[in-house]
Design a protein around this motif. Sequence first.
Motif, PDB file in Angstrom:
ATOM      1  N   GLU A   7       0.830  -1.196   0.000  1.00 46.01           N
ATOM      2  CA  GLU A   7       0.000   0.000   0.000  1.00 46.01           C
ATOM      3  C   GLU A   7       0.867   1.249   0.000  1.00 46.01           C
ATOM      4  OE1 GLU A   7      -2.393   1.965   3.572  1.00 46.01           O
ATOM      5  OE2 GLU A   7      -3.195   0.025   2.936  1.00 46.01           O
ATOM      6  N   LEU A   8       0.501   2.228  -0.828  1.00 46.40           N
ATOM      7  CA  LEU A   8       1.179   3.518  -0.854  1.00 46.40           C
ATOM      8  C   LEU A   8       0.405   4.512  -0.001  1.00 46.40           C
ATOM      9  CD1 LEU A   8       1.913   3.675  -4.700  1.00 46.40           C
ATOM     10  CD2 LEU A   8       3.504   3.053  -2.855  1.00 46.40           C
ATOM     11  N   ASN A   9       1.083   5.528   0.508  1.00 45.54           N
ATOM     12  CA  ASN A   9       0.418   6.529   1.347  1.00 45.54           C
ATOM     13  C   ASN A   9      -0.662   7.308   0.597  1.00 45.54           C
ATOM     14  OD1 ASN A   9       1.613   5.943   3.747  1.00 45.54           O
ATOM     15  ND2 ASN A   9       3.175   7.525   3.604  1.00 45.54           N
ATOM     16  N   ASN A  10      -0.554   7.396  -0.726  1.00 43.97           N
ATOM     17  CA  ASN A  10      -1.562   8.142  -1.483  1.00 43.97           C
ATOM     18  C   ASN A  10      -2.872   7.355  -1.640  1.00 43.97           C
ATOM     19  OD1 ASN A  10      -0.985   6.235  -3.467  1.00 43.97           O
ATOM     20  ND2 ASN A  10      -0.059   7.696  -4.882  1.00 43.97           N
ATOM     21  N   GLY A  11      -2.920   6.105  -1.137  1.00 40.47           N
ATOM     22  CA  GLY A  11      -4.152   5.320  -1.152  1.00 40.47           C
ATOM     23  C   GLY A  11      -4.148   4.135  -2.098  1.00 40.47           C
ATOM     24  N   TRP A  12      -3.269   4.098  -3.094  1.00 39.49           N
ATOM     25  CA  TRP A  12      -3.220   2.982  -4.039  1.00 39.49           C
ATOM     26  C   TRP A  12      -2.644   1.740  -3.387  1.00 39.49           C
ATOM     27  CZ3 TRP A  12      -5.873   3.033  -8.354  1.00 39.49           C
ATOM     28  CH2 TRP A  12      -6.231   4.264  -8.910  1.00 39.49           C
ATOM     29  N   LEU A  13      -3.158   0.569  -3.777  1.00 37.64           N
ATOM     30  CA  LEU A  13      -2.671  -0.688  -3.211  1.00 37.64           C
ATOM     31  C   LEU A  13      -2.831  -1.826  -4.198  1.00 37.64           C
ATOM     32  CD1 LEU A  13      -5.302  -2.641  -1.941  1.00 37.64           C
ATOM     33  CD2 LEU A  13      -5.580  -0.433  -0.856  1.00 37.64           C
ATOM     34  N   GLY A  14      -2.047  -2.863  -3.992  1.00 41.51           N
ATOM     35  CA  GLY A  14      -2.159  -4.106  -4.741  1.00 41.51           C
ATOM     36  C   GLY A  14      -2.211  -5.252  -3.745  1.00 41.51           C
ATOM     37  N   GLU A  15      -3.012  -6.274  -4.033  1.00 44.18           N
ATOM     38  CA  GLU A  15      -3.175  -7.361  -3.070  1.00 44.18           C
ATOM     39  C   GLU A  15      -3.340  -8.702  -3.776  1.00 44.18           C
ATOM     40  OE1 GLU A  15      -5.507  -6.485   0.544  1.00 44.18           O
ATOM     41  OE2 GLU A  15      -6.695  -8.231  -0.023  1.00 44.18           O
ATOM     42  N   LEU A  16      -2.722  -9.720  -3.217  1.00 45.84           N
ATOM     43  CA  LEU A  16      -2.850 -11.100  -3.675  1.00 45.84           C
ATOM     44  C   LEU A  16      -3.357 -11.905  -2.488  1.00 45.84           C
ATOM     45  CD1 LEU A  16      -2.255 -13.270  -5.875  1.00 45.84           C
ATOM     46  CD2 LEU A  16      -0.018 -13.532  -4.806  1.00 45.84           C
ATOM     47  N   SER A  17      -4.524 -12.566  -2.652  1.00 45.65           N
ATOM     48  CA  SER A  17      -5.086 -13.323  -1.533  1.00 45.65           C
ATOM     49  C   SER A  17      -5.597 -14.675  -1.993  1.00 45.65           C
ATOM     50  CB  SER A  17      -6.214 -12.536  -0.854  1.00 45.65           C
ATOM     51  OG  SER A  17      -7.286 -12.342  -1.734  1.00 45.65           O
ATOM     52  N   SER A  18      -5.601 -15.604  -1.061  1.00 46.36           N
ATOM     53  CA  SER A  18      -6.095 -16.953  -1.303  1.00 46.36           C
ATOM     54  C   SER A  18      -7.325 -17.177  -0.428  1.00 46.36           C
ATOM     55  CB  SER A  18      -5.010 -17.975  -0.949  1.00 46.36           C
ATOM     56  OG  SER A  18      -5.506 -19.279  -1.077  1.00 46.36           O
ATOM     57  N   THR A  19      -8.422 -17.604  -1.056  1.00 42.68           N
ATOM     58  CA  THR A  19      -9.666 -17.881  -0.344  1.00 42.68           C
ATOM     59  C   THR A  19      -9.785 -19.386  -0.153  1.00 42.68           C
ATOM     60  OG1 THR A  19     -10.690 -15.966  -1.389  1.00 42.68           O
ATOM     61  CG2 THR A  19     -12.161 -17.576  -0.372  1.00 42.68           C
ATOM     62  N   MET A  20     -10.006 -19.815   1.089  1.00 36.62           N
ATOM     63  CA  MET A  20     -10.130 -21.234   1.422  1.00 36.62           C
ATOM     64  C   MET A  20     -11.508 -21.496   2.017  1.00 36.62           C
ATOM     65  SD  MET A  20      -6.429 -21.042   3.107  1.00 36.62           S
ATOM     66  CE  MET A  20      -6.942 -19.420   3.625  1.00 36.62           C
ATOM     67  N   ILE A  21     -12.250 -22.406   1.398  1.00 40.09           N
ATOM     68  CA  ILE A  21     -13.615 -22.706   1.811  1.00 40.09           C
ATOM     69  C   ILE A  21     -13.794 -24.217   1.807  1.00 40.09           C
ATOM     70  CG2 ILE A  21     -16.060 -22.268   1.330  1.00 40.09           C
ATOM     71  CD1 ILE A  21     -15.021 -19.953  -0.501  1.00 40.09           C
ATOM     72  N   GLN A  22     -14.646 -24.717   2.690  1.00 40.98           N
ATOM     73  CA  GLN A  22     -14.963 -26.145   2.682  1.00 40.98           C
ATOM     74  C   GLN A  22     -15.569 -26.520   1.332  1.00 40.98           C
ATOM     75  OE1 GLN A  22     -17.650 -26.293   6.006  1.00 40.98           O
ATOM     76  NE2 GLN A  22     -16.040 -26.920   7.392  1.00 40.98           N
ATOM     77  N   LYS A  23     -15.334 -27.736   0.905  1.00 38.02           N
ATOM     78  CA  LYS A  23     -15.849 -28.195  -0.392  1.00 38.02           C
ATOM     79  C   LYS A  23     -17.373 -28.146  -0.416  1.00 38.02           C
ATOM     80  CE  LYS A  23     -12.025 -30.963  -1.903  1.00 38.02           C
ATOM     81  NZ  LYS A  23     -11.573 -32.211  -2.472  1.00 38.02           N
ATOM     82  N   ILE A  24     -17.886 -27.785  -1.597  1.00 41.52           N
ATOM     83  CA  ILE A  24     -19.327 -27.736  -1.830  1.00 41.52           C
ATOM     84  C   ILE A  24     -19.614 -28.673  -2.991  1.00 41.52           C
ATOM     85  CG2 ILE A  24     -21.278 -26.306  -2.540  1.00 41.52           C
ATOM     86  CD1 ILE A  24     -19.884 -23.930  -1.190  1.00 41.52           C
ATOM     87  N   GLY A  25     -20.402 -29.708  -2.758  1.00 43.12           N
ATOM     88  CA  GLY A  25     -20.717 -30.662  -3.808  1.00 43.12           C
ATOM     89  C   GLY A  25     -19.482 -31.350  -4.364  1.00 43.12           C
ATOM     90  N   GLY A  26     -18.493 -31.582  -3.515  1.00 51.41           N
ATOM     91  CA  GLY A  26     -17.270 -32.245  -3.941  1.00 51.41           C
ATOM     92  C   GLY A  26     -16.285 -31.347  -4.675  1.00 51.41           C
ATOM     93  N   LYS A  27     -16.624 -30.062  -4.826  1.00 51.48           N
ATOM     94  CA  LYS A  27     -15.744 -29.127  -5.532  1.00 51.48           C
ATOM     95  C   LYS A  27     -15.196 -28.086  -4.571  1.00 51.48           C
ATOM     96  CE  LYS A  27     -17.757 -29.797  -9.966  1.00 51.48           C
ATOM     97  NZ  LYS A  27     -18.028 -29.307 -11.243  1.00 51.48           N
ATOM     98  N   ASP A  28     -13.984 -27.640  -4.865  1.00 58.53           N
ATOM     99  CA  ASP A  28     -13.330 -26.613  -4.063  1.00 58.53           C
ATOM    100  C   ASP A  28     -13.715 -25.245  -4.611  1.00 58.53           C
ATOM    101  OD1 ASP A  28     -11.688 -24.924  -2.660  1.00 58.53           O
ATOM    102  OD2 ASP A  28      -9.818 -25.898  -3.238  1.00 58.53           O
ATOM    103  N   PRO A  29     -14.532 -24.449  -3.896  1.00 58.66           N
ATOM    104  CA  PRO A  29     -14.959 -23.152  -4.403  1.00 58.66           C
ATOM    105  C   PRO A  29     -13.928 -22.040  -4.186  1.00 58.66           C
ATOM    106  CG  PRO A  29     -16.019 -23.577  -2.330  1.00 58.66           C
ATOM    107  CD  PRO A  29     -15.207 -24.803  -2.660  1.00 58.66           C
ATOM    108  N   GLY A  30     -12.842 -22.347  -3.488  1.00 61.13           N
ATOM    109  CA  GLY A  30     -11.822 -21.337  -3.203  1.00 61.13           C
ATOM    110  C   GLY A  30     -10.991 -21.005  -4.423  1.00 61.13           C
ATOM    111  N   GLY A  31     -10.025 -20.138  -4.218  1.00 59.75           N
ATOM    112  CA  GLY A  31      -9.149 -19.741  -5.305  1.00 59.75           C
ATOM    113  C   GLY A  31      -8.255 -18.588  -4.893  1.00 59.75           C
ATOM    114  N   VAL A  32      -7.654 -17.959  -5.881  1.00 60.60           N
ATOM    115  CA  VAL A  32      -6.707 -16.867  -5.658  1.00 60.60           C
ATOM    116  C   VAL A  32      -7.214 -15.610  -6.360  1.00 60.60           C
ATOM    117  CG1 VAL A  32      -4.339 -16.095  -6.065  1.00 60.60           C
ATOM    118  CG2 VAL A  32      -4.784 -18.481  -5.480  1.00 60.60           C
ATOM    119  N   THR A  33      -7.112 -14.479  -5.672  1.00 58.74           N
ATOM    120  CA  THR A  33      -7.528 -13.197  -6.235  1.00 58.74           C
ATOM    121  C   THR A  33      -6.343 -12.253  -6.297  1.00 58.74           C
ATOM    122  OG1 THR A  33      -9.728 -13.436  -5.254  1.00 58.74           O
ATOM    123  CG2 THR A  33      -9.104 -11.230  -5.985  1.00 58.74           C
TER     124      THR A  33
END
Length: 170
Positions: free
Chosen positions: A137-163
């Motif tokens: 994050e820069l002080n002027n307000g701009w930012l970049g982010e990489l995140s991983s979402t982890m969720i329990q499987k739904i219908g045998g599929k992994d709904p998580g991912g990376v943003t």
Amino acid sequence: MNRATLLTLGVTMLAPLGSAYAADDVKVVEKPIRVLAGIFSAASGANKQRTAIGVGYDFMKTAATNPTVYGVFLDYNSKKVAGVTTSLTGVGISGRFYLESANAAGKPYATLGVGSYTLKAGTSQSKIGGKLGIGYELNNGWLGELSSTMIQKIGGKDPGGVTFGIGYRF
């Protein structure tokens, strides 16, 4: 990710809140609103690459040299293919842990969040989930982010991912 692990993460993240309020060492967040836009890459499913947006509100910041900011978030990603829209919506609490001084021109941070995630692909199902990420994050307000979402499987599929998102704080 099982519920015990998510509960442990949530308690660990929120534990400093009690001591911060007791010690009166909290500050007002100057730019409390965060908006991000980017790409979500799902772990499985037909619609792997989706447009993603995120909105957050920071309600508290510790007074430490390397502060921790606590807030709430709303994450959404979606894609429509062959008339079917696949979307994932997450709502929860989060903590952002700065790795540099609050006065630095640019600050790397780590983020942790826990919330309820709803996957909609024809039908709708909700599960408890979490996210881990890093950002800059820069002080002027701009930012970049990489995140991983982890969720329990739904219908045998992994709904998580990376943003990956680019955003602005105001």
